[in-house]
Write a protein that holds these residues in place. Structure first.
Motif, short mmCIF file in Angstrom:
data_model
loop_
_atom_site.label_atom_id
_atom_site.label_comp_id
_atom_site.label_asym_id
_atom_site.label_seq_id
_atom_site.Cartn_x
_atom_site.Cartn_y
_atom_site.Cartn_z
N TYR A 16 -2.72 -0.01 -0.27
CA TYR A 16 -1.96 -0.99 0.89
C TYR A 16 -2.53 -1.43 2.14
O TYR A 16 -3.00 -0.61 2.46
CB TYR A 16 -0.13 0.36 1.23
CG TYR A 16 0.19 0.21 -0.20
CD1 TYR A 16 1.37 -0.89 -0.69
CD2 TYR A 16 0.48 1.23 -1.26
CE1 TYR A 16 1.87 -0.97 -1.77
CE2 TYR A 16 1.27 1.38 -1.85
CZ TYR A 16 2.47 0.77 -2.65
OH TYR A 16 3.11 0.32 -3.24
N ARG A 17 -2.14 -1.80 2.54
CA ARG A 17 -2.41 -2.31 4.28
C ARG A 17 -1.60 -3.29 5.36
O ARG A 17 -0.27 -3.23 4.55
CB ARG A 17 -3.25 -3.71 4.01
CG ARG A 17 -3.07 -5.36 4.38
CD ARG A 17 -4.62 -6.04 4.45
NE ARG A 17 -3.60 -7.13 3.93
CZ ARG A 17 -3.04 -8.09 4.61
NH1 ARG A 17 -2.52 -7.95 6.04
NH2 ARG A 17 -3.26 -9.48 4.13
N ILE A 18 -1.31 -2.94 6.02
CA ILE A 18 -0.69 -3.25 7.29
C ILE A 18 -0.43 -4.45 7.30
O ILE A 18 -1.49 -5.26 7.78
CB ILE A 18 -0.80 -2.09 8.57
CG1 ILE A 18 -0.48 -0.63 8.58
CG2 ILE A 18 0.41 -3.25 9.57
CD1 ILE A 18 -0.72 -0.46 9.81
N LYS A 19 1.01 -5.90 7.37
CA LYS A 19 1.60 -6.14 7.42
C LYS A 19 0.64 -6.67 8.62
O LYS A 19 0.11 -8.25 9.25
CB LYS A 19 2.41 -6.85 7.11
CG LYS A 19 2.96 -8.26 7.28
CD LYS A 19 4.24 -9.23 7.02
CE LYS A 19 4.66 -8.64 5.29
NZ LYS A 19 5.70 -9.46 4.90
N THR A 20 1.00 -6.38 9.72
CA THR A 20 1.48 -6.78 11.52
C THR A 20 1.18 -5.78 11.27
O THR A 20 1.83 -4.98 11.83
CB THR A 20 2.94 -7.50 11.47
OG1 THR A 20 3.33 -8.94 10.70
CG2 THR A 20 2.28 -8.26 13.12
N PRO A 21 -0.34 -5.46 12.32
CA PRO A 21 -0.71 -4.49 12.78
C PRO A 21 0.13 -4.28 14.60
O PRO A 21 0.43 -5.24 15.12
CB PRO A 21 -2.17 -4.76 12.98
CG PRO A 21 -2.46 -5.51 12.26
CD PRO A 21 -1.88 -6.43 12.17
N LEU A 29 0.78 -4.85 -1.14
CA LEU A 29 0.11 -4.23 -2.11
C LEU A 29 -1.62 -5.05 -2.12
O LEU A 29 -1.49 -6.34 -2.15
CB LEU A 29 0.97 -5.20 -2.66
CG LEU A 29 0.07 -3.34 -4.47
CD1 LEU A 29 -0.35 -1.82 -4.44
CD2 LEU A 29 0.69 -3.86 -5.60
N GLN A 30 -2.54 -4.21 -2.22
CA GLN A 30 -4.07 -4.79 -2.01
C GLN A 30 -4.15 -5.25 -3.73
O GLN A 30 -3.64 -4.76 -4.34
CB GLN A 30 -5.71 -3.82 -1.82
CG GLN A 30 -4.88 -3.78 0.47
CD GLN A 30 -5.20 -4.80 0.47
OE1 GLN A 30 -4.73 -5.77 1.14
NE2 GLN A 30 -6.48 -4.39 1.14
N PRO A 31 -4.47 -5.86 -4.08
CA PRO A 31 -5.63 -5.97 -5.57
C PRO A 31 -6.20 -4.85 -6.07
O PRO A 31 -6.57 -3.94 -4.74
CB PRO A 31 -6.53 -7.38 -4.55
CG PRO A 31 -5.83 -7.69 -3.55
CD PRO A 31 -5.96 -6.94 -2.34
N LYS A 32 -6.07 -4.98 -6.72
CA LYS A 32 -6.92 -3.22 -7.52
C LYS A 32 -8.36 -3.35 -6.86
O LYS A 32 -8.79 -2.23 -7.23
CB LYS A 32 -7.19 -3.70 -9.27
CG LYS A 32 -6.01 -2.34 -9.48
CD LYS A 32 -5.97 -1.92 -10.74
CE LYS A 32 -4.79 -0.85 -11.01
NZ LYS A 32 -4.85 -0.94 -12.22
N GLU A 33 -8.76 -4.33 -7.00
CA GLU A 33 -10.81 -4.20 -6.75
C GLU A 33 -10.79 -3.67 -5.13
O GLU A 33 -12.24 -3.52 -5.10
CB GLU A 33 -10.84 -5.59 -6.38
CG GLU A 33 -11.01 -6.53 -7.87
CD GLU A 33 -9.94 -6.90 -8.51
OE1 GLU A 33 -9.11 -7.41 -7.71
OE2 GLU A 33 -9.19 -7.23 -9.22
#
Length: 108
Positions: A16-21, A29-33
């Protein structure tokens, strides 16, 4: 447990990554790659072949599901027009749930 790939011994990071820091919530959710996967990091609790078979079984619809019934999604409530629910295995009957959610329709 059957949906978590870490039980196969993998360490998964950057999923996962933060939408707005700087703000609370908002994880994307990040792509599986883009995931960072480290195989054999932990002891294997579920073999990979068993995990794949169980994961595939989760996405297949069982044969005894009610969509094989001839009235599935076809019985409409004569009062509100919503799809009626089926209840009972041996002596089935249909009912509308709209009356449970609103006082506008008095279904009995």
């Amino acid at each position: 447990m059957l949906k978590d790939e870490r039980y196969t011994g993998k360490a998964i990071n950057r999923k996962y990554r933060i939408k707005t820091p700087g703000k609370r919530g908002g994880m994307l959710l990040q792509p599986k790659e883009e995931w960072m996967v480290v195989p054999d990091k932990y002891p294997v609790l579920i073999p990979a072949a068993d995990f794949k078979a169980a994961h595939a079984a989760l996405w297949t619809k069982p044969a005894n599901i009610s969509d094989g019934h001839i009235f599935y999604r076809k019985m409409k409530c004569p009062v509100c027009g919503h799809t009626m629910r089926r209840s009972g295995k041996y002596d089935p009957h249909f009912y509308c749930k709209t009356g449970q959610f609103t006082d506008h329709y008095k279904l009995s």
